[in-house]
Write a protein that holds these residues in place. Structure first.
Motif, PDB file in Angstrom:
ATOM      1  N   GLY A 138       0.810  -1.205   0.000  1.00  0.00           N
ATOM      2  CA  GLY A 138       0.000   0.000   0.000  1.00  0.00           C
ATOM      3  C   GLY A 138       0.841   1.252   0.000  1.00  0.00           C
ATOM      4  O   GLY A 138       2.059   1.206   0.120  1.00  0.00           O
ATOM      5  N   LYS A 139       0.148   2.366  -0.142  1.00  0.00           N
ATOM      6  CA  LYS A 139       0.785   3.669  -0.013  1.00  0.00           C
ATOM      7  C   LYS A 139       0.947   3.916   1.475  1.00  0.00           C
ATOM      8  O   LYS A 139      -0.024   3.800   2.220  1.00  0.00           O
ATOM      9  CB  LYS A 139      -0.110   4.743  -0.629  1.00  0.00           C
ATOM     10  N   ALA A 140       2.147   4.256   1.921  1.00  0.00           N
ATOM     11  CA  ALA A 140       2.386   4.304   3.358  1.00  0.00           C
ATOM     12  C   ALA A 140       3.204   5.520   3.776  1.00  0.00           C
ATOM     13  O   ALA A 140       3.927   6.104   2.979  1.00  0.00           O
ATOM     14  CB  ALA A 140       3.106   3.040   3.799  1.00  0.00           C
ATOM     15  N   VAL A 141       3.052   5.847   5.051  1.00  0.00           N
ATOM     16  CA  VAL A 141       3.868   6.857   5.712  1.00  0.00           C
ATOM     17  C   VAL A 141       4.251   6.280   7.064  1.00  0.00           C
ATOM     18  O   VAL A 141       3.400   5.753   7.783  1.00  0.00           O
ATOM     19  CB  VAL A 141       3.094   8.183   5.914  1.00  0.00           C
ATOM     20  N   THR A 153       7.526   3.200  16.026  1.00  0.00           N
ATOM     21  CA  THR A 153       7.165   3.574  14.662  1.00  0.00           C
ATOM     22  C   THR A 153       5.764   3.065  14.353  1.00  0.00           C
ATOM     23  O   THR A 153       5.455   1.898  14.583  1.00  0.00           O
ATOM     24  CB  THR A 153       8.159   2.996  13.646  1.00  0.00           C
ATOM     25  N   LEU A 154       4.925   3.960  13.835  1.00  0.00           N
ATOM     26  CA  LEU A 154       3.593   3.584  13.368  1.00  0.00           C
ATOM     27  C   LEU A 154       3.585   3.684  11.846  1.00  0.00           C
ATOM     28  O   LEU A 154       4.125   4.630  11.281  1.00  0.00           O
ATOM     29  CB  LEU A 154       2.535   4.510  13.952  1.00  0.00           C
ATOM     30  N   SER A 155       2.953   2.719  11.205  1.00  0.00           N
ATOM     31  CA  SER A 155       2.830   2.708   9.750  1.00  0.00           C
ATOM     32  C   SER A 155       1.388   3.024   9.384  1.00  0.00           C
ATOM     33  O   SER A 155       0.486   2.282   9.762  1.00  0.00           O
ATOM     34  CB  SER A 155       3.203   1.344   9.188  1.00  0.00           C
ATOM     35  N   PHE A 156       1.183   4.114   8.680  1.00  0.00           N
ATOM     36  CA  PHE A 156      -0.138   4.476   8.172  1.00  0.00           C
ATOM     37  C   PHE A 156      -0.195   3.974   6.735  1.00  0.00           C
ATOM     38  O   PHE A 156       0.539   4.457   5.880  1.00  0.00           O
ATOM     39  CB  PHE A 156      -0.351   5.988   8.227  1.00  0.00           C
ATOM     40  N   ASP A 185     -10.318   3.526   4.448  1.00  0.00           N
ATOM     41  CA  ASP A 185      -9.314   3.813   3.430  1.00  0.00           C
ATOM     42  C   ASP A 185      -7.894   3.553   3.912  1.00  0.00           C
ATOM     43  O   ASP A 185      -7.016   3.248   3.120  1.00  0.00           O
ATOM     44  CB  ASP A 185      -9.407   5.268   2.977  1.00  0.00           C
ATOM     45  N   PHE A 186      -7.653   3.737   5.214  1.00  0.00           N
ATOM     46  CA  PHE A 186      -6.300   3.496   5.698  1.00  0.00           C
ATOM     47  C   PHE A 186      -6.314   2.853   7.074  1.00  0.00           C
ATOM     48  O   PHE A 186      -7.302   2.914   7.798  1.00  0.00           O
ATOM     49  CB  PHE A 186      -5.468   4.782   5.678  1.00  0.00           C
ATOM     50  N   TYR A 187      -5.175   2.229   7.381  1.00  0.00           N
ATOM     51  CA  TYR A 187      -5.026   1.485   8.625  1.00  0.00           C
ATOM     52  C   TYR A 187      -3.698   1.869   9.268  1.00  0.00           C
ATOM     53  O   TYR A 187      -2.771   2.310   8.593  1.00  0.00           O
ATOM     54  CB  TYR A 187      -5.041  -0.026   8.360  1.00  0.00           C
ATOM     55  N   ILE A 188      -3.624   1.651  10.577  1.00  0.00           N
ATOM     56  CA  ILE A 188      -2.403   1.913  11.318  1.00  0.00           C
ATOM     57  C   ILE A 188      -1.861   0.572  11.803  1.00  0.00           C
ATOM     58  O   ILE A 188      -2.581  -0.202  12.431  1.00  0.00           O
ATOM     59  CB  ILE A 188      -2.671   2.837  12.523  1.00  0.00           C
ATOM     60  N   ILE A 189      -0.593   0.327  11.500  1.00  0.00           N
ATOM     61  CA  ILE A 189       0.061  -0.906  11.936  1.00  0.00           C
ATOM     62  C   ILE A 189       1.207  -0.523  12.863  1.00  0.00           C
ATOM     63  O   ILE A 189       2.039   0.322  12.517  1.00  0.00           O
ATOM     64  CB  ILE A 189       0.577  -1.726  10.738  1.00  0.00           C
TER      65      ILE A 189
END
Length: 142
Positions: free
Chosen positions: A25-28, A36-39, A74-78
Protein backbone atom coordinates in the motif's frame (compact mmCIF):
# COMPACT_ATOMS: atom_id res chain seq x y z
CA UNK A 1 12.04 2.04 16.03
CA UNK A 2 12.20 1.14 12.34
CA UNK A 3 15.35 3.08 11.52
CA UNK A 4 16.13 1.71 8.05
CA UNK A 5 13.18 3.46 6.34
CA UNK A 6 12.51 7.18 5.88
CA UNK A 7 9.92 8.64 8.20
CA UNK A 8 7.29 11.28 7.36
CA UNK A 9 7.62 10.63 3.61
CA UNK A 10 4.96 8.85 1.54
CA UNK A 11 6.08 5.77 -0.39
CA UNK A 12 4.73 2.59 -1.96
CA UNK A 13 5.58 -0.07 0.60
CA UNK A 14 5.54 -3.80 1.09
CA UNK A 15 5.09 -4.82 4.72
CA UNK A 16 5.82 -8.36 5.90
CA UNK A 17 3.91 -8.81 9.13
CA UNK A 18 4.85 -11.17 11.96
CA UNK A 19 1.62 -13.06 11.19
CA UNK A 20 3.10 -13.98 7.79
CA UNK A 21 0.86 -11.67 5.77
CA UNK A 22 2.35 -9.48 3.08
CA UNK A 23 0.56 -6.13 2.83
CA UNK A 24 1.13 -3.62 0.05
CA UNK A 25 0.00 0.00 0.00
CA UNK A 26 0.78 3.67 -0.01
CA UNK A 27 2.39 4.30 3.36
CA UNK A 28 3.87 6.86 5.71
CA UNK A 29 6.00 5.95 8.70
CA UNK A 30 5.85 8.17 11.75
CA UNK A 31 7.23 8.02 15.27
CA UNK A 32 5.04 8.05 18.35
CA UNK A 33 6.60 7.78 21.82
CA UNK A 34 9.64 5.89 20.51
CA UNK A 35 7.57 3.47 18.43
CA UNK A 36 7.16 3.57 14.66
CA UNK A 37 3.59 3.58 13.37
CA UNK A 38 2.83 2.71 9.75
CA UNK A 39 -0.14 4.48 8.17
CA UNK A 40 -1.14 2.41 5.13
CA UNK A 41 -3.66 3.69 2.61
CA UNK A 42 -5.68 1.26 0.46
CA UNK A 43 -3.79 -1.85 1.65
CA UNK A 44 -3.91 -4.97 -0.48
CA UNK A 45 -2.58 -8.49 -0.19
CA UNK A 46 -1.32 -10.60 -3.06
CA UNK A 47 -3.08 -13.58 -4.59
CA UNK A 48 -0.99 -16.19 -6.37
CA UNK A 49 -2.69 -18.74 -8.62
CA UNK A 50 -0.90 -21.82 -9.92
CA UNK A 51 -2.61 -23.87 -12.61
CA UNK A 52 -1.59 -26.70 -14.82
CA UNK A 53 -2.61 -26.53 -18.48
CA UNK A 54 -3.87 -29.49 -20.52
CA UNK A 55 -0.41 -30.04 -22.00
CA UNK A 56 1.19 -30.24 -18.53
CA UNK A 57 2.75 -26.79 -18.31
CA UNK A 58 2.48 -24.72 -15.15
CA UNK A 59 0.86 -21.29 -15.39
CA UNK A 60 1.25 -18.80 -12.56
CA UNK A 61 -0.71 -15.61 -12.05
CA UNK A 62 -0.47 -12.84 -9.48
CA UNK A 63 -3.19 -10.41 -8.46
CA UNK A 64 -4.41 -8.28 -5.59
CA UNK A 65 -7.27 -8.40 -3.11
CA UNK A 66 -8.33 -5.88 -0.49
CA UNK A 67 -6.56 -6.58 2.78
CA UNK A 68 -9.73 -6.15 4.84
CA UNK A 69 -12.48 -7.48 2.58
CA UNK A 70 -15.48 -6.34 4.62
CA UNK A 71 -14.28 -2.91 5.68
CA UNK A 72 -14.83 0.40 3.91
CA UNK A 73 -11.90 2.13 5.64
CA UNK A 74 -9.31 3.81 3.43
CA UNK A 75 -6.30 3.50 5.70
CA UNK A 76 -5.03 1.49 8.63
CA UNK A 77 -2.40 1.91 11.32
CA UNK A 78 0.06 -0.91 11.94
CA UNK A 79 2.28 -0.86 14.99
CA UNK A 80 6.00 -1.51 14.76
CA UNK A 81 5.79 -4.67 16.88
CA UNK A 82 3.54 -6.25 14.20
CA UNK A 83 5.95 -5.55 11.32
CA UNK A 84 8.75 -7.97 10.48
CA UNK A 85 10.23 -5.95 7.62
CA UNK A 86 9.44 -3.06 5.28
CA UNK A 87 10.56 -2.49 1.70
CA UNK A 88 9.52 -0.31 -1.21
CA UNK A 89 7.49 -1.67 -4.13
CA UNK A 90 9.10 -2.10 -7.50
CA UNK A 91 7.92 0.32 -10.20
CA UNK A 92 6.03 -2.42 -12.06
CA UNK A 93 4.16 -3.54 -8.96
CA UNK A 94 3.35 0.07 -7.96
CA UNK A 95 1.75 0.58 -11.41
CA UNK A 96 -0.28 -2.63 -10.99
CA UNK A 97 -1.24 -1.55 -7.47
CA UNK A 98 -2.45 1.89 -8.64
CA UNK A 99 -4.47 0.30 -11.45
CA UNK A 100 -6.10 -2.07 -8.96
CA UNK A 101 -6.93 0.71 -6.49
CA UNK A 102 -8.45 2.85 -9.25
CA UNK A 103 -10.59 -0.04 -10.47
CA UNK A 104 -11.76 -0.75 -6.90
CA UNK A 105 -12.63 2.90 -6.25
CA UNK A 106 -14.57 3.12 -9.50
CA UNK A 107 -17.15 0.72 -8.05
CA UNK A 108 -17.61 2.78 -4.86
CA UNK A 109 -20.43 5.31 -4.81
CA UNK A 110 -19.13 8.88 -4.71
CA UNK A 111 -19.06 10.67 -1.38
CA UNK A 112 -21.90 13.12 -0.78
CA UNK A 113 -19.63 16.17 -0.77
CA UNK A 114 -18.29 15.17 -4.19
CA UNK A 115 -21.72 15.01 -5.84
CA UNK A 116 -22.25 17.73 -8.39
CA UNK A 117 -25.59 18.14 -10.09
CA UNK A 118 -26.09 20.33 -13.10
CA UNK A 119 -29.16 22.53 -12.58
CA UNK A 120 -32.10 21.94 -14.90
CA UNK A 121 -35.24 24.02 -15.59
CA UNK A 122 -37.42 21.60 -13.60
CA UNK A 123 -35.19 22.29 -10.57
CA UNK A 124 -35.83 26.04 -10.75
CA UNK A 125 -32.88 26.89 -12.97
CA UNK A 126 -33.93 29.38 -15.61
CA UNK A 127 -30.67 30.77 -16.94
CA UNK A 128 -27.42 32.49 -16.13
CA UNK A 129 -27.18 35.54 -13.89
CA UNK A 130 -25.44 37.64 -16.54
CA UNK A 131 -28.26 36.95 -19.04
CA UNK A 132 -30.94 38.02 -16.58
CA UNK A 133 -28.95 41.05 -15.41
CA UNK A 134 -29.05 42.33 -19.01
CA UNK A 135 -32.82 41.73 -19.20
CA UNK A 136 -33.44 43.53 -15.86
CA UNK A 137 -31.25 46.48 -16.87
CA UNK A 138 -33.14 46.78 -20.16
CA UNK A 139 -36.48 46.69 -18.26
CA UNK A 140 -35.26 49.27 -15.75
CA UNK A 141 -34.06 51.68 -18.44
CA UNK A 142 -37.38 51.57 -20.33
Amino acid sequence: MISYAKHEEEFYGVFKLVSGEEVLGKAVLTEDNGETLSFIQDPVCTLVVNKETDDGRQVRGVGFAKWMQFSDEDFYIIREKDVLTVSSMSKEISFMYEAFVQSENKDKPPKKDNLKIDPKPNMGYLGKIDDYRKIFEKLFKT
